[in-house]
Design a protein around this motif. Structure first.
Motif, PDB file in Angstrom:
ATOM      1  N   VAL A  76      93.688  17.160  60.289  1.00 56.85           N
ATOM      2  CA  VAL A  76      92.687  18.012  59.693  1.00 56.85           C
ATOM      3  C   VAL A  76      93.429  18.275  58.469  1.00 56.85           C
ATOM      4  O   VAL A  76      94.764  18.423  58.082  1.00 56.85           O
ATOM      5  N   CYS A  98      88.992  22.885  64.881  1.00 52.66           N
ATOM      6  CA  CYS A  98      88.823  21.678  64.136  1.00 52.66           C
ATOM      7  C   CYS A  98      89.492  20.568  65.209  1.00 52.66           C
ATOM      8  O   CYS A  98      88.758  19.284  65.081  1.00 52.66           O
ATOM      9  N   ASN A 148      86.647  17.731  66.282  1.00 53.76           N
ATOM     10  CA  ASN A 148      87.259  16.743  65.517  1.00 53.76           C
ATOM     11  C   ASN A 148      86.210  15.655  64.954  1.00 53.76           C
ATOM     12  O   ASN A 148      85.947  15.279  63.844  1.00 53.76           O
TER      13      ASN A 148
END
Length: 345
Positions: free
Chosen positions: A250, A307, A311
């Motif tokens: 991330v 996130c 993902n």
């Protein structure tokens, strides 16, 4: 063939410098390109130009000696247009316009610091920006937000404004991480200076045992940031030409001031979910590929969790959005035609 001088205050690696480097690359077949900056550094070492003007006096808000030296360089090289990409570069380029009315001047706004960082003197700085715009042939805004602020807050004549959303070359040779462990690698790439808020990322990951924060960059705040770090924070220092986005899961950039950050675009080109502060043009990068946050520790924590959860979807959306809107390989003619229009005006 027309001659263009690209001018930026510092040669060290940064967003304005990367933008300048890639502009020189796409312009090299249509124009003769020149560079003015402070000294030999990352930018000057990584571009091919017909000539360079290197002088540390560009740091000063006004140096008559620098102005004369720059003007001499411009005359000797028969420069037709200046493209200025930093505050000091913008001041000197507009002063050159006073000395030589025939030369074309483009000032590139990489985020209006007069608005975001002006504090109590913001009204004065915006007034100065408005006056300087009168000595510009065009103001190039790299985000819709910058364009709107230039028109509505600074009061720049709309006919002098041009909006071309920031575009970059996609990251090449990107090493993909083998995700065999359960540790999430959170990446930030930033100068460790104000207004970058790496401190908030450190605090947001302090209690997240499954998250490592990896920091690429250096600056005057590094000692302070190292003093507040926890065991899952890794400082890598400045890495020229950093490309290894694929080793991380991330990307996040938390800041008090941004235009449209190049590092976030690089992360998108590497298929990364992104977390950005809801400032400047950052909202223009988020559309089902990440999370916008206030500069608040709890919001950043929640964004990291989102996130991780989303993902795969965020990753796919990042590369799709990048190729559609921000890929310089696919959209470089928008800049070339813009420069030709200003030169022929």
């Amino acid at each position: 063939m027309k001659n263009i001088l690209f001018i930026v205050t510092r040669s060290q690696n940064g967003g304005a410098q990367k933008w300048t480097k890639e502009q020189i690359e796409i312009c090299s077949n249509d124009f003769k390109c020149f560079l003015a900056t402070d000294r030999n550094g990352w930018l000057s070492h990584n571009v091919r130009v017909d000539d360079k003007f290197l002088n540390d006096l560009i740091y000063k808000k006004f140096s008559f000696s620098y102005l004369l030296g720059l003007n001499k360089f411009i005359k000797n090289n028969k420069i037709d247009m200046i493209v200025a990409s930093s505050a000091n570069a913008g001041i000197y380029s507009r002063l050159i316009k006073i000395l030589n009315r025939k030369i074309k001047i483009i000032y590139v706004s990489h985020g209006w610091s007069s608005i975001y960082n002006g504090g109590k003197l913001a009204f004065l700085y915006t007034f100065i920006e408005k006056q300087l715009s009168k000595f510009s042939d065009s103001i190039l805004c790299i985000s819709k937000k910058d364009f709107e602020n230039a028109k509505n807050i600074i009061g720049i004549n709309e006919h002098k404004l041009k909006w071309i959303t920031n575009k970059i070359y996609p990251i090449k040779n990107n090493e993909i991480r083998e995700k065999q462990d359960k540790v999430i690698k959170l990446l930030t790439v930033a100068r460790l200076e104000s207004p970058k808020r790496v401190d908030l990322l450190i605090e947001a990951t302090r209690d997240l045992d499954n998250v490592e924060l990896h920091i690429i960059g250096d600056g005057s705040q590094r000692n302070y940031l190292e003093s507040i770090k926890h065991k899952n924070v890794v400082f890598h220092g400045e890495i020229d030409g950093f490309k290894d986005f694929g080793k991380y899961d991330v990307f996040s950039l938390i800041s008090d001031s941004e235009g449209l950050p190049l590092s976030a675009l690089e992360a998108m080109s590497a298929k990364m979910p992104i977390i950005l502060s809801n400032i400047g043009g950052c909202s223009e990068l988020i559309d089902g590929n990440g999370v916008l946050v206030k500069n608040d520790v709890d919001e950043i924590k929640a964004a990291i969790a989102e996130c991780i959860l989303q993902n795969e979807m965020f990753s796919k959306n990042s590369i799709d959005i990048f190729n559609k809107m921000f890929n310089l390989e696919l959209n470089k003619n928008s800049y070339i035609e813009y420069y030709k229009d200003i030169l022929n005006d």
